[in-house]
Design a protein around this motif. Structure first.
Motif, short mmCIF file in Angstrom:
data_model
loop_
_atom_site.label_atom_id
_atom_site.label_comp_id
_atom_site.label_asym_id
_atom_site.label_seq_id
_atom_site.Cartn_x
_atom_site.Cartn_y
_atom_site.Cartn_z
N LEU A 94 0.85 -1.20 0.00
CA LEU A 94 0.00 0.00 0.00
C LEU A 94 0.88 1.24 0.00
O LEU A 94 1.98 1.22 0.55
N THR A 95 0.40 2.29 -0.63
CA THR A 95 1.02 3.60 -0.44
C THR A 95 -0.04 4.55 0.06
O THR A 95 -1.21 4.44 -0.31
N ASN A 96 0.36 5.44 0.95
CA ASN A 96 -0.60 6.34 1.58
C ASN A 96 0.02 7.71 1.75
O ASN A 96 0.96 7.84 2.55
N ASN A 152 5.13 8.09 -2.68
CA ASN A 152 4.40 9.33 -2.41
C ASN A 152 4.81 9.99 -1.10
O ASN A 152 4.05 10.75 -0.50
N THR A 153 6.03 9.72 -0.66
CA THR A 153 6.53 10.29 0.59
C THR A 153 6.56 11.82 0.55
O THR A 153 6.49 12.48 1.59
N ASN A 154 6.65 12.38 -0.65
CA ASN A 154 6.69 13.84 -0.78
C ASN A 154 5.49 14.52 -0.15
O ASN A 154 5.54 15.72 0.14
N ALA A 155 4.41 13.76 0.07
CA ALA A 155 3.18 14.36 0.59
C ALA A 155 3.08 14.37 2.10
O ALA A 155 2.23 15.08 2.66
N ILE A 156 3.92 13.62 2.80
CA ILE A 156 3.64 13.39 4.23
C ILE A 156 4.77 13.77 5.17
O ILE A 156 4.59 13.73 6.39
N MET A 157 5.93 14.16 4.66
CA MET A 157 7.09 14.38 5.53
C MET A 157 6.79 15.41 6.62
O MET A 157 6.34 16.51 6.33
N GLY A 158 7.05 15.01 7.85
CA GLY A 158 6.85 15.91 8.97
C GLY A 158 5.43 15.93 9.50
O GLY A 158 5.17 16.50 10.56
N TYR A 159 4.50 15.30 8.78
CA TYR A 159 3.11 15.30 9.21
C TYR A 159 2.67 13.94 9.76
O TYR A 159 1.91 13.86 10.72
N HIS A 215 15.46 9.27 -5.41
CA HIS A 215 15.46 10.01 -6.67
C HIS A 215 14.11 10.68 -6.94
O HIS A 215 13.93 11.30 -7.99
N LYS A 216 13.16 10.58 -6.04
CA LYS A 216 11.90 11.29 -6.18
C LYS A 216 11.71 12.32 -5.07
O LYS A 216 11.29 13.45 -5.32
N THR A 217 12.00 11.91 -3.86
CA THR A 217 11.70 12.75 -2.70
C THR A 217 12.89 13.56 -2.22
O THR A 217 12.72 14.68 -1.74
N PHE A 218 14.09 13.02 -2.37
CA PHE A 218 15.24 13.61 -1.70
C PHE A 218 16.38 14.01 -2.64
O PHE A 218 17.52 13.60 -2.47
#
Length: 486
Positions: free
Chosen positions: A214-216, A247-254, A270-273
């Motif tokens: 799953l990705t969330n 999809n980690t770009n959407a949730i960091m820190g939250y 190569h997508k988020t960092f």
């Protein structure tokens, strides 16, 4: 095929005898080797004969045909095509990082080992995991590593589980990964709000299930409101929860996958960092796990005894190496620099801005395109060309080709498969309001053209070097090899 590009193929440039570079005569004595006759060429390979200026100009011309984030907006949904700071590239190119060899002894690479050790701590904190391996070379490779860890965990417990559950909105790599690991793939349908159908999931869960991938937020850009319920259901039957980190770009820190109930997670550095995404790599797909799966991680891990950093091979249940040496170290350096430069507050701002940009676009475009799930999105959203197709026979493919005439790269189309005529749009956090407004204006113009001039849309693009291709012929009869006289 309509083409306005007059550049010749490199085989058509130059003249016999021209060279781009001449090597000095070899000072190594020739040796007589007893090669079989059928190993010798009957004629020269027919390589291009061009001068250095011809070579440089040719490839420079080709490079100008590419579209990337250094050119303009690249809203490729699910792929997170964000602009990455050039300082991270420069830091990864420092001689102390770029010039080291993986066979150097530990005492000569203490700085590199410290970086890997600290990077693991950062990723573990961001994800809520206990340990992280840097070995996997890309996201899909991280997926495979994660599912192999799941398999090793169950086998160590004497369990022969045979199924992996995958939502019908998942990335295509998820079912492929599970199948490669030897599992039967079982699809889980989505509910009316775009999340996992909990009732359908309950019917699929039994002792045969090894885990759920799953990705969330998911590929629709929607956060699954039932994630804790889903995690409890999977764990109740002894399964594990795998987090696709695309999809980690959407949730960091939250929020963190570990806090949602996930047991395994992969990252796309190569997508988020900060590593540029595309062009064939290299990428990096580190995998983090909860403590129960740490014994199965690939060897070696990097540990610290209070005085020195060292490679730890003492994992008796390890699945072994999944890549030579220690992963794509240069990519890890870029991501490390990105995290250190932004800090915790900066990473949180990344997610805040990515989500804001996506909702800004969605709010404007849903008036002109069908929105199957009308709710707040996260970093991306999916709209549809269903209205245009039904009214005037204009398909999503037609409209996204028309977008090329406005200077934008098209979004991801026809994915996820559960949305008819889908367009998945991800603006990322790095685009300005002015850029987003230009994109909105272009999409609105295209929607109006679909109503007023549908045949014009169907013939697009018109301003690109290559016009509309016969896609069936290109797929079934590709010409991948140059031959003289053709």
């Amino acid at each position: 095929m309509n083409s306005i590009w007059n550049e010749k193929l490199i085989f058509e440039l130059g003249a016999p005898g021209r060279r781009a570079f001449s090597l000095p005569a070899s000072d190594v004595p020739e040796m007589e080797l007893d090669w079989p006759e059928n190993m010798f060429r009957e004629k020269a390979p027919g390589l291009p004969e061009v001068s250095e200026p011809e070579l440089v100009r040719h490839y420079t011309a080709l490079s100008r045909l590419n579209h990337g984030v250094d050119n303009d907006f690249y809203p490729l949904g699910s792929c997170t095509m964000k602009y990455n700071p050039k300082v991270d590239e420069a830091l990864a190119a420092l001689p102390g990082f770029a010039g080291i060899h993986p066979y150097l002894p530990e005492e000569l690479v203490q700085g590199a080992l410290q970086l890997i050790y600290e990077m693991e701590a950062y990723l573990a904190e961001i994800s809520g995991m206990d340990r992280v391996t840097m070995q996997p070379a890309a996201g899909a490779h991280g997926e495979l590593t994660g599912i192999l860890l799941v398999r090793a965990y169950h086998r160590c417990r004497g369990e022969n589980r045979t199924r992996i559950l995958v939502p019908d909105s998942a990335h295509g790599t998820n079912p492929a990964t599970a199948a490669m690991a030897g599992y039967q793939v079982v699809s889980v349908p989505s509910d009316q709000r775009g999340g996992v159908d909990v009732a359908a999931l309950e019917k699929l869960l039994d002792e045969r299930v090894a885990g759920l991938m799953l990705t969330n937020p998911n590929t629709l850009g929607l956060f699954d409101e039932n994630i804790h319920i889903i995690a409890d259901m999977v764990h109740k039957v002894g399964g594990l929860l795998y987090y696709d980190g695309a999809n980690t770009n959407a949730i960091m820190g939250y929020t963190r996958p570990g806090d949602m109930g996930f047991d395994v997670v992969h990252f796309n550095l190569h997508k988020t960092f900060a590593t540029p995404h595309g062009g064939g790599g290299p990428g990096a797909g580190p995998v983090g796990v909860k403590k129960d799966l740490v014994p199965f991680l690939p060897v070696p891990l990097v540990d610290f005894d209070g005085k020195r950093y060292y490679f730890n091979y003492d994992l008796p249940h390890s699945i072994g190496k999944v890549r030579s040496f220690y992963g794509n170290f240069g990519v890890v350096v870029k991501a490390y620099a990105y995290i250190r430069s932004l800090g915790a507050g900066g990473l949180k701002q990344v997610s805040r801005d990515a989500v804001l940009n996506a909702n800004y676009l969605m709010a404007h475009l849903k008036k002109y395109f069908y929105l199957p799930y009308d709710r707040f999105c996260k970093h991306e959203f999916v709209i549809s060309g269903k209205w245009q197709k039904e009214r005037n026979g204009v398909k999503t493919m037609d409209m996204t080709k028309r977008l090329l005439d406005y200077g934008f790269h098209p979004p991801t189309i026809y994915f996820p498969l559960i949305v008819e005529e889908a367009m998945m749009i991800e603006p990322t956090e790095t685009e300005s309001k002015e850029t987003l407004d230009r994109f909105i204006d272009a999409m609105i113009r295209i929607a109006r053209e679909a109503e007023e001039e549908p045949e014009k849309i169907k013939g697009a693009p018109y301003t690109t070097y290559i016009g509309r291709l016969d896609e069936v012929a290109a797929a079934r009869k590709p010409e991948l090899r140059w031959r003289a006289g053709k």
